[in-house]
Design an enzyme around this catalytic site. Structure first.
Site, mmCIF file in Angstrom:
data_model
loop_
_atom_site.group_PDB
_atom_site.id
_atom_site.type_symbol
_atom_site.label_atom_id
_atom_site.label_comp_id
_atom_site.label_asym_id
_atom_site.label_seq_id
_atom_site.Cartn_x
_atom_site.Cartn_y
_atom_site.Cartn_z
ATOM 1 N N ASP A 171 -15.126 4.302 10.101
ATOM 2 C CA ASP A 171 -14.982 2.853 10.106
ATOM 3 C C ASP A 171 -16.293 2.259 9.599
ATOM 4 O O ASP A 171 -17.342 2.909 9.649
ATOM 5 C CB ASP A 171 -14.703 2.361 11.524
ATOM 6 C CG ASP A 171 -13.276 2.685 11.959
ATOM 7 O OD1 ASP A 171 -12.408 2.789 11.075
ATOM 8 O OD2 ASP A 171 -13.036 2.830 13.169
ATOM 9 N N GLU A 214 0.848 -1.199 0.000
ATOM 10 C CA GLU A 214 0.000 0.000 0.000
ATOM 11 C C GLU A 214 0.879 1.243 0.000
ATOM 12 O O GLU A 214 1.699 1.429 0.894
ATOM 13 C CB GLU A 214 -0.890 -0.022 1.250
ATOM 14 C CG GLU A 214 -1.759 1.202 1.400
ATOM 15 C CD GLU A 214 -2.710 1.094 2.595
ATOM 16 O OE1 GLU A 214 -3.143 -0.020 2.938
ATOM 17 O OE2 GLU A 214 -3.002 2.147 3.181
ATOM 18 N N TYR A 224 -13.899 10.458 8.013
ATOM 19 C CA TYR A 224 -13.094 9.242 8.180
ATOM 20 C C TYR A 224 -13.974 8.267 8.960
ATOM 21 O O TYR A 224 -14.188 8.461 10.157
ATOM 22 C CB TYR A 224 -11.869 9.635 9.003
ATOM 23 C CG TYR A 224 -10.699 8.693 9.073
ATOM 24 C CD1 TYR A 224 -10.835 7.316 9.018
ATOM 25 C CD2 TYR A 224 -9.415 9.198 9.233
ATOM 26 C CE1 TYR A 224 -9.731 6.488 9.111
ATOM 27 C CE2 TYR A 224 -8.306 8.384 9.334
ATOM 28 C CZ TYR A 224 -8.473 7.032 9.275
ATOM 29 O OH TYR A 224 -7.376 6.224 9.381
#
Ligand code: UDP
Length: 351
Positions: A338, A288, A336
């Site tokens: 989850d 990544e 942001y």
């Protein structure tokens, strides 16, 4: 299907959860997804040769302490009990994250007990040494700026403990769907009141008689009229290797600034229960690389500084002026999120 009265634009976690709730409430729902398939960035691909479930947009581990979310998602999939651990490789040595006794004792060659660690780490030189080794380089690579200039909440996502607990998350409920992530989306949307259209982007003004639940980029919806919201992007390099096991765990972070990638994912470790896959002498790894973002690139992480948050607020105000338009999700909310937070927001939404 009778006349559509609800449109869900964007079929990630938030959109699919909203669509399911609407359908169960008796509404006739059209789900529009601009990509070829539903699932947003949780979408996976099964490697045809090895059967490995590849998280093509980066590792996704479902974890939550929210009981309502956990109950809801398990109506659709069972979890395999996987508990996430992350290693960090620094100067040739491997450490268990997060910041706890395992990491500290190895880094300083000590044998501190839980009661001793706090005092030991009060020494500024030591805490700086840890921060510089494991957070400074990683954060600079990830965000393309010095750690001092990013929101401290971002680094606080990684827990700090004085125990040997090396679970990366604090959430007791964790795992990977036994039947794979794609099955979650297929089952969420498998309802007689839901119709899906992939490859189609919602545009403001489409379906004027329906209520619209939009989770695409909020600035794009308004033709970027106040300017584009900035994002951080990622680039992935995937490799199939003739090895049973490359790194012995699902994620290894590389916090050193002189290593260009931030982490290597090895996907077979997410399904230890799949003996047929685990015993194969092949594995798939993915490096990544953080990347800058420009319009047209895949948006991953919002750059939440004062300026961009104010800009996001302007778009939110604009959206609030439009009747029958609801905005949500990571892209819509410029947040942001989850997976469980996106699902919780969709479950709490007043339909
Ligand atoms: N972070 C770091 N070193 C690590 C892991 C994380 O400095 O080894 C910092 C980095 O700034 C990152 C943030 O903590 O963006 C949140 O990490 P997390 O693992 O939650 O990132 P995600 O998986 O959401 O990309």
């Amino acid at each position: 299907m009778e006349e559509i009265n609800s449109v869900v634009a964007g079929a990630g976690i938030w959109g699919c959860t909203v669509a399911r709730r609407l359908a169960e409430a008796g509404r006739k729902v059209l789900v529009l997804e601009k990509r070829r398939a539903v699932g947003g960035n949780v979408r996976c691909e099964t490697d045809p040769e090895t059967g490995i479930e590849v998280h093509v947009y980066g590792s996704h581990i479902f974890h939550t302490h929210n009981g309502a979310v956990w109950d809801f998602i398990r109506r659709f999939v069972d979890f395999n009990g996987y508990q996430h651990k992350v290693m960090a490789k620094y100067e040739g040595k491997s450490y268990f994250l997060p910041l706890g006794l395992a990491l500290i004792n190895k880094f300083f060659s000590t044998e501190l007990s839980p009661c001793e660690v706090e005092d030991f780490m009060k020494d500024e030189k030591r805490s700086k040494a840890i921060f510089d080794a494991f957070f400074r380089g990683y954060t600079s690579k990830q965000w393309g700026r010095a750690p001092e200039s990013i929101d401290p909440e971002i680094i606080r996502r990684v827990p700090v403990r004085r125990s040997y607990d090396i679970n990366y998350f604090n959430d007791y409920n964790q795992g990977i769907p036994l039947s794979g992530y794609n099955s979650l989306f297929e089952r969420l949307l498998d309802h007689p009141n839901i119709r899906i259209e992939c490859g189609r982007r919602y545009r403001l003004g489409d379906f004027p008689d329906a209520k619209v639940y939009y989770s695409g980029p909020v600035d794009q919806l308004f033709g970027y009229r106040f300017g584009a919201l900035p994002w951080r992007s990622l680039r992935f390099e995937t490799e199939r290797l003739p090895l049973a096991d490359y790194q012995g765990t699902s994620v290894v972070n590389y916090p050193q600034i002189d290593v260009p990638y931030t982490r290597i994912h090895e996907f077979k470790h997410y399904h230890p229960e799949r003996k047929d896959v685990m015993t194969r002498t092949e594995t798939i790894i993915m490096r990544e690389y953080p990347a800058s973002w420009k319009m047209g690139d895949e948006p991953y992480y919002p750059i939440a500084d004062a300026e961009s948050l104010a800009l996001a607020g302007r778009y939110r105000d604009e959206a609030a002026k439009i009747p029958n338009l609801v905005i949500g999700g990571r892209l819509g909310g410029y947040r942001y999120l989850d997976m469980d937070q996106a699902m919780a927001a969709a479950l709490e939404l007043e339909l």
